[in-house]
Design an enzyme around this catalytic site. Structure first.
Site, PDB file in Angstrom:
ATOM      1  CG  ASP A 165      -2.984  -6.970  -0.901  1.00  0.00           C
ATOM      2  OD1 ASP A 165      -3.953  -7.694  -1.146  1.00  0.00           O
ATOM      3  OD2 ASP A 165      -3.100  -5.765  -0.570  1.00  0.00           O
ATOM      4  CG  MET A 188      -1.844   1.258   1.245  1.00  0.00           C
ATOM      5  SD  MET A 188      -2.975   1.271   2.649  1.00  0.00           S
ATOM      6  CE  MET A 188      -1.870   1.730   3.979  1.00  0.00           C
ATOM      7  CE1 TYR A 224      -4.632   0.514  -0.596  1.00  0.00           C
ATOM      8  CE2 TYR A 224      -3.223  -1.239  -1.396  1.00  0.00           C
ATOM      9  CZ  TYR A 224      -4.272  -0.818  -0.615  1.00  0.00           C
ATOM     10  OH  TYR A 224      -4.953  -1.726   0.152  1.00  0.00           O
ATOM     11  CG  HIS A 238     -10.017  -1.884  -1.915  1.00  0.00           C
ATOM     12  ND1 HIS A 238      -9.021  -1.019  -2.315  1.00  0.00           N
ATOM     13  CD2 HIS A 238      -9.766  -2.137  -0.607  1.00  0.00           C
ATOM     14  CE1 HIS A 238      -8.213  -0.783  -1.296  1.00  0.00           C
ATOM     15  NE2 HIS A 238      -8.643  -1.430  -0.250  1.00  0.00           N
ATOM     16  CB  SER A 254     -11.564  -6.291   0.857  1.00  0.00           C
ATOM     17  OG  SER A 254     -10.888  -5.771   1.980  1.00  0.00           O
ATOM     18  CG  ASN A 255     -12.738  -3.136   3.689  1.00  0.00           C
ATOM     19  OD1 ASN A 255     -12.252  -3.123   4.810  1.00  0.00           O
ATOM     20  ND2 ASN A 255     -12.018  -2.890   2.603  1.00  0.00           N
TER      21      ASN A 255
END
Length: 336
Positions: free
Chosen positions: A48, A21, A53, A145, A175-176
């Protein structure tokens, strides 16, 4: 470095992933390359990143710096075939000058309200941009994401399946995301023959979220139970050491990462963690990573995201920590 199977795919990946990131943003190219090289020398392969980013580092940017750096690093060392490469789409905010204030600080509240989402066209264009920056024709793992509840899941899943069918993506992740959404995703994939996501990337650590914590990003008891029952999805744990707060009580005091974790349960777990770390002769941060690596139900794949060389070098010894059954029992059962 040990490997674990990603879901039930037959694909084995390094047991600890390296998050990129901050590479190309807070971490300059020289230090980024150092960490990438050292990670591979240690036997790692799972890297990853994400297309967003780090947009927040520079006014006017919408990300891509991390992917560009990884692309350069892979080309210069002819490393693409040795890398299990993950990236993500859906979290880039829609451009607005209001995304930064007069001092160049990001407006996170606006960004979270205006992320581009997981519409079919958005994901297709986002992936093409990622592939161009990474200098490759496919990624090994592609995540949604930020779970986008304004776009029909059917649209997102069908588009992702198409990307797999086209050979641009090998495996999918999410994700999330709330647990009920994971089950809805599973049902739709089974019903329509679409590709099931095999990785679930969530914030997960040794401390457990308090009763008042309410975020789709942090693993709770229900999600752990769900993943135990569905081993075809692997938990990839981001922020596993919560910005390094375990090594320092002073750092924990008032740190924003502790907002979801304070309370008697956290106090009890921190006390046991300190005792076992002293016995094992390691730092608490290292012990947390080692504890995650020892988890079997569900299996956990910690994703470290160091900003500096020292942070990276401090994480690697966790790979060699062997915990006794008694130590694991005490760590697992600490707290209320």
């Amino acid at each position: 470095m040990q490997t674990i199977e990603l879901g039930r795919t037959g694909q084995h990946v390094s047991a600890m992933a390296l998050g990129a990131m901050q590479m190309g943003g807070a971490t300059d190219e020289r230090d980024s390359v150092y960490m990438l090289n050292r990670y591979f020398e240690a036997g790692g392969s799972f890297v990853d990143t994400a297309n967003c980013y780090e947009w927040w580092r520079r006014p006017g940017s919408l990300g891509g710096q991390s992917e560009e750096l990884l692309g350069r690093w892979m080309r210069e060392g002819n490393r693409r075939e040795q890398v299990f490469l993950a990236t993500k789409g859906s979290a880039v905010p829609i451009f607005s000058p209001d995304l930064w204030d007069d001092q160049g600080q990001p407006n996170w509240e606006l960004a979270r309200r205006t992320f581009e989402g997981a519409g079919a066209d958005t994901l297709r264009h986002a992936l093409d941009g990622s592939l161009r920056r990474l200098g490759t024709d496919h990624v090994d793992l592609y995540y949604v994401h930020v779970d986008d509840r304004s776009t029909p899941l059917e649209e997102t899943l069908e588009a992702l399946h198409g990307l797999v069918q086209a050979g641009k993506v090998r495996h999918l992740g999410w994700s999330n995301v709330r647990t009920w959404r994971l089950e809805r995703i599973r049902q739709l994939c089974e019903r329509n023959g679409w590709t099931l996501p095999v990785a679930v990337q969530q914030q997960h650590s040794y401390l457990r979220p308090g009763a008042s914590a309410d975020t789709p990003s942090i693993v709770d008891f229900e999600q752990l139970d769900y993943l135990r029952e569905h081993p075809d999805q692997t938990l990839v744990a981001y922020s596993p050491i919560l910005k390094g707060v375990y090594d320092s009580a002073a750092k924990r005091d008032g740190h924003w990462m502790m907002e979801n974790y304070t309370g008697p349960d956290a106090d009890a777990r921190l006390a046991v963690l300190a005792d076992v770390a002293a016995e094992a002769g390691v730092k608490p941060n290292q012990l947390v990573l080692a504890w995650l690596l020892h988890q079997e139900s569900p299996r956990v794949l910690p994703l470290i995201g160091p900003r500096t060389r020292d942070q990276f070098d401090d994480a690697l010894p966790a790979l060699d920590v062997k915990l006794t059954d008694d130590q694991l029992h005490r760590l697992n059962n600490a707290g209320t």
